[in-house]
Design a protein around this motif. Structure first.
Motif, PDB file in Angstrom:
ATOM      1  N   TYR A  98     -11.786  -3.161  -2.881  1.00  0.00           N
ATOM      2  CA  TYR A  98     -10.472  -3.130  -2.254  1.00  0.00           C
ATOM      3  C   TYR A  98      -9.736  -4.461  -2.325  1.00  0.00           C
ATOM      4  O   TYR A  98      -8.515  -4.504  -2.416  1.00  0.00           O
ATOM      5  N   LYS A  99     -10.510  -5.594  -2.300  1.00  0.00           N
ATOM      6  CA  LYS A  99      -9.869  -6.914  -2.373  1.00  0.00           C
ATOM      7  C   LYS A  99      -9.082  -7.011  -3.670  1.00  0.00           C
ATOM      8  O   LYS A  99      -7.921  -7.388  -3.698  1.00  0.00           O
ATOM      9  N   ARG A 100      -9.775  -6.662  -4.757  1.00  0.00           N
ATOM     10  CA  ARG A 100      -9.123  -6.746  -6.073  1.00  0.00           C
ATOM     11  C   ARG A 100      -7.968  -5.739  -6.162  1.00  0.00           C
ATOM     12  O   ARG A 100      -6.893  -6.043  -6.646  1.00  0.00           O
ATOM     13  N   TYR A 101      -8.212  -4.520  -5.647  1.00  0.00           N
ATOM     14  CA  TYR A 101      -7.208  -3.451  -5.720  1.00  0.00           C
ATOM     15  C   TYR A 101      -5.910  -3.898  -5.031  1.00  0.00           C
ATOM     16  O   TYR A 101      -4.825  -3.841  -5.615  1.00  0.00           O
ATOM     17  N   PHE A 102      -6.019  -4.365  -3.766  1.00  0.00           N
ATOM     18  CA  PHE A 102      -4.812  -4.765  -3.034  1.00  0.00           C
ATOM     19  C   PHE A 102      -4.152  -5.986  -3.660  1.00  0.00           C
ATOM     20  O   PHE A 102      -2.929  -6.079  -3.742  1.00  0.00           O
ATOM     21  N   THR A 103      -4.972  -6.943  -4.121  1.00  0.00           N
ATOM     22  CA  THR A 103      -4.420  -8.153  -4.737  1.00  0.00           C
ATOM     23  C   THR A 103      -3.604  -7.771  -5.974  1.00  0.00           C
ATOM     24  O   THR A 103      -2.483  -8.263  -6.166  1.00  0.00           O
ATOM     25  N   ASP A 104      -4.148  -6.857  -6.788  1.00  0.00           N
ATOM     26  CA  ASP A 104      -3.435  -6.432  -8.009  1.00  0.00           C
ATOM     27  C   ASP A 104      -2.142  -5.685  -7.671  1.00  0.00           C
ATOM     28  O   ASP A 104      -1.109  -5.909  -8.291  1.00  0.00           O
ATOM     29  N   VAL A 105      -2.212  -4.812  -6.653  1.00  0.00           N
ATOM     30  CA  VAL A 105      -1.019  -4.053  -6.253  1.00  0.00           C
ATOM     31  C   VAL A 105       0.086  -5.026  -5.826  1.00  0.00           C
ATOM     32  O   VAL A 105       1.234  -4.924  -6.270  1.00  0.00           O
ATOM     33  N   VAL A 106      -0.260  -5.973  -4.975  1.00  0.00           N
ATOM     34  CA  VAL A 106       0.750  -6.914  -4.464  1.00  0.00           C
ATOM     35  C   VAL A 106       1.326  -7.752  -5.614  1.00  0.00           C
ATOM     36  O   VAL A 106       2.541  -7.973  -5.688  1.00  0.00           O
ATOM     37  N   LYS A 107       0.458  -8.169  -6.546  1.00  0.00           N
ATOM     38  CA  LYS A 107       0.923  -8.957  -7.709  1.00  0.00           C
ATOM     39  C   LYS A 107       1.929  -8.153  -8.525  1.00  0.00           C
ATOM     40  O   LYS A 107       2.987  -8.657  -8.909  1.00  0.00           O
ATOM     41  N   GLN A 108       1.605  -6.898  -8.799  1.00  0.00           N
ATOM     42  CA  GLN A 108       2.490  -6.024  -9.587  1.00  0.00           C
ATOM     43  C   GLN A 108       3.838  -5.876  -8.902  1.00  0.00           C
ATOM     44  O   GLN A 108       4.897  -5.918  -9.532  1.00  0.00           O
ATOM     45  N   ILE A 132       5.997  -8.861  -9.222  1.00  0.00           N
ATOM     46  CA  ILE A 132       6.636  -8.943 -10.547  1.00  0.00           C
ATOM     47  C   ILE A 132       7.863  -8.019 -10.598  1.00  0.00           C
ATOM     48  O   ILE A 132       8.940  -8.405 -11.035  1.00  0.00           O
ATOM     49  N   SER A 133       7.712  -6.778 -10.077  1.00  0.00           N
ATOM     50  CA  SER A 133       8.822  -5.824 -10.218  1.00  0.00           C
ATOM     51  C   SER A 133       9.895  -6.019  -9.154  1.00  0.00           C
ATOM     52  O   SER A 133      11.078  -5.827  -9.422  1.00  0.00           O
ATOM     53  N   GLY A 134       9.505  -6.432  -7.934  1.00  0.00           N
ATOM     54  CA  GLY A 134      10.489  -6.441  -6.845  1.00  0.00           C
ATOM     55  C   GLY A 134      10.763  -7.796  -6.236  1.00  0.00           C
ATOM     56  O   GLY A 134      11.700  -7.940  -5.447  1.00  0.00           O
ATOM     57  N   GLY A 135       9.914  -8.796  -6.559  1.00  0.00           N
ATOM     58  CA  GLY A 135      10.144 -10.137  -6.016  1.00  0.00           C
ATOM     59  C   GLY A 135       9.310 -10.405  -4.772  1.00  0.00           C
ATOM     60  O   GLY A 135       8.586  -9.553  -4.258  1.00  0.00           O
ATOM     61  N   GLU A 136       9.488 -11.637  -4.302  1.00  0.00           N
ATOM     62  CA  GLU A 136       8.685 -12.223  -3.219  1.00  0.00           C
ATOM     63  C   GLU A 136       8.759 -11.419  -1.910  1.00  0.00           C
ATOM     64  O   GLU A 136       7.748 -11.065  -1.321  1.00  0.00           O
ATOM     65  N   LYS A 137       9.971 -11.077  -1.476  1.00  0.00           N
ATOM     66  CA  LYS A 137      10.159 -10.422  -0.171  1.00  0.00           C
ATOM     67  C   LYS A 137       9.456  -9.059  -0.136  1.00  0.00           C
ATOM     68  O   LYS A 137       8.778  -8.711   0.832  1.00  0.00           O
ATOM     69  N   VAL A 138       9.628  -8.307  -1.220  1.00  0.00           N
ATOM     70  CA  VAL A 138       9.026  -6.962  -1.253  1.00  0.00           C
ATOM     71  C   VAL A 138       7.496  -7.074  -1.295  1.00  0.00           C
ATOM     72  O   VAL A 138       6.787  -6.257  -0.704  1.00  0.00           O
ATOM     73  N   ALA A 139       7.006  -8.108  -1.994  1.00  0.00           N
ATOM     74  CA  ALA A 139       5.552  -8.320  -2.030  1.00  0.00           C
ATOM     75  C   ALA A 139       5.029  -8.623  -0.622  1.00  0.00           C
ATOM     76  O   ALA A 139       3.988  -8.094  -0.208  1.00  0.00           O
ATOM     77  N   ARG A 140       5.765  -9.455   0.136  1.00  0.00           N
ATOM     78  CA  ARG A 140       5.322  -9.777   1.511  1.00  0.00           C
ATOM     79  C   ARG A 140       5.366  -8.524   2.388  1.00  0.00           C
ATOM     80  O   ARG A 140       4.524  -8.301   3.243  1.00  0.00           O
ATOM     81  N   ASP A 141       6.402  -7.673   2.172  1.00  0.00           N
ATOM     82  CA  ASP A 141       6.500  -6.426   2.947  1.00  0.00           C
ATOM     83  C   ASP A 141       5.351  -5.483   2.606  1.00  0.00           C
ATOM     84  O   ASP A 141       4.854  -4.758   3.464  1.00  0.00           O
ATOM     85  N   THR A 142       4.941  -5.487   1.325  1.00  0.00           N
ATOM     86  CA  THR A 142       3.820  -4.617   0.931  1.00  0.00           C
ATOM     87  C   THR A 142       2.539  -5.079   1.636  1.00  0.00           C
ATOM     88  O   THR A 142       1.745  -4.258   2.106  1.00  0.00           O
ATOM     89  N   GLU A 143       2.365  -6.393   1.734  1.00  0.00           N
ATOM     90  CA  GLU A 143       1.198  -6.914   2.472  1.00  0.00           C
ATOM     91  C   GLU A 143       1.234  -6.435   3.922  1.00  0.00           C
ATOM     92  O   GLU A 143       0.216  -6.039   4.491  1.00  0.00           O
TER      93      GLU A 143
END
Ligand SMILES: C[S@@+](CC[C@H](N)C(=O)[O-])C[C@H]1O[C@@H](n2cnc3c(N)ncnc32)[C@H](O)[C@@H]1O
Length: 235
Positions: free
Chosen positions: A169-179, A182-193
């Motif tokens: 799960y660590k790798r899975y979530f890390t990869d999802v947030v990274k993707q 890339i597609s939506g930018g910093e703010k959306v990545a923080r919201d996904t977290e």
């Protein structure tokens, strides 16, 4: 109807995770959705999945900025679009007005508090909203939807759902947030977290069980990245 002594009722107005009661969040959400979603084919797909007729009524729960509700309104008699966020409702209502859409009623209400008509709705949809409730309350929400639908009515649920078949799960979530970064930018990545950490995203098999135990027959289910489940159900 909520009675005053129902102090145990989950407070769905309290906004777990991303704070959609904040009008700045609403604007950011809408611009991101405009960027990543292709709403016309999504509406066409939903209309076909729901076998939507011009006399049908649709309830959209957690309508957000109203894109799907507005899209479906052109193909049916009436849409009731609800959301716990007053800021979302105001934003969606203005959008519908600008687009000349007059057969939508917007209301501030949620899964657990919408005025529950008995067996009177033709179709119910909900996209990316149910994971704001803990699992027990998801179940109550699904039972309320089941009761509100007419026999033979159709419910389409799309939501964040985690696959059970992930070993790391660590790798899975890390990869999802990274993707997503890339597609939506910093703010959306923080919201996904925030969604992963603070909201109540459940597992695929639990969601299937909740739907079935609430009474639904799941006629199709699809899982896609990043952790999205789509269920078409009938009563
Ligand atoms: C991620 S947005 C999705 C909005 C829209 N359905 C879409 O697909 O773009 C989640 C929405 O669910 C709403 N929401 C959160 N908890 C809810 C509840 N208990 N009942 C109804 N809506 C809820 C939020 O206010 C927010 O507008």
């Amino acid at each position: 109807m909520i009675m005053n002594d129902e102090k145990w009722l989950y407070n769905e107005m309290s906004h777990s995770g991303v704070d959609f009661s904040d009008s700045r969040e609403v604007q950011i959400y809408d611009s991101y959705m405009q960027k990543i979603r292709n709403i016309e084919p999504e509406v066409a797909k939903m209309k076909d999945a729901l076998i939507l007729g011009s006399d049908d009524s649709v309830l959209d729960i957690g309508t957000g900025t109203g894109e799907m509700a507005i899209g479906l309104a052109c193909h049916c008699k009436q849409v009731l679009a609800i959301d716990v966020s007053a800021a979302m409702i105001e934003y969606a209502e203005q959008k519908a007005e600008r687009r000349g859409c007059s057969n939508i009623t917007f209301q501030q209400a949620g899964f657990l508090t919408f005025a529950q008509p008995q067996q009177s709705l033709d179709r119910v949809i909900s996209q990316f909203a149910l994971h704001h409730l803990p699992d027990f309350w998801k179940f109550i929400a699904l039972k309320r939807i089941y009761t509100a639908l007419k026999p033979g009515g159709i419910f389409c649920l799309q939501d964040a759902v985690l696959p059970v078949k992930v070993d790391d799960y660590k790798r899975y979530f890390t990869d999802v947030v990274k993707q997503i970064e890339i597609s939506g930018g910093e703010k959306v990545a923080r919201d996904t977290e925030k969604t992963i950490r603070d909201e109540y995203v459940t597992l695929d098999w639990i969601m299937e069980g909740l739907l079935e135990k609430a009474g639904f027959t799941i006629t199709s289910q699809e899982y896609g990245a990043p952790f999205i489940g789509t269920y078409l159900c009938t009563k």
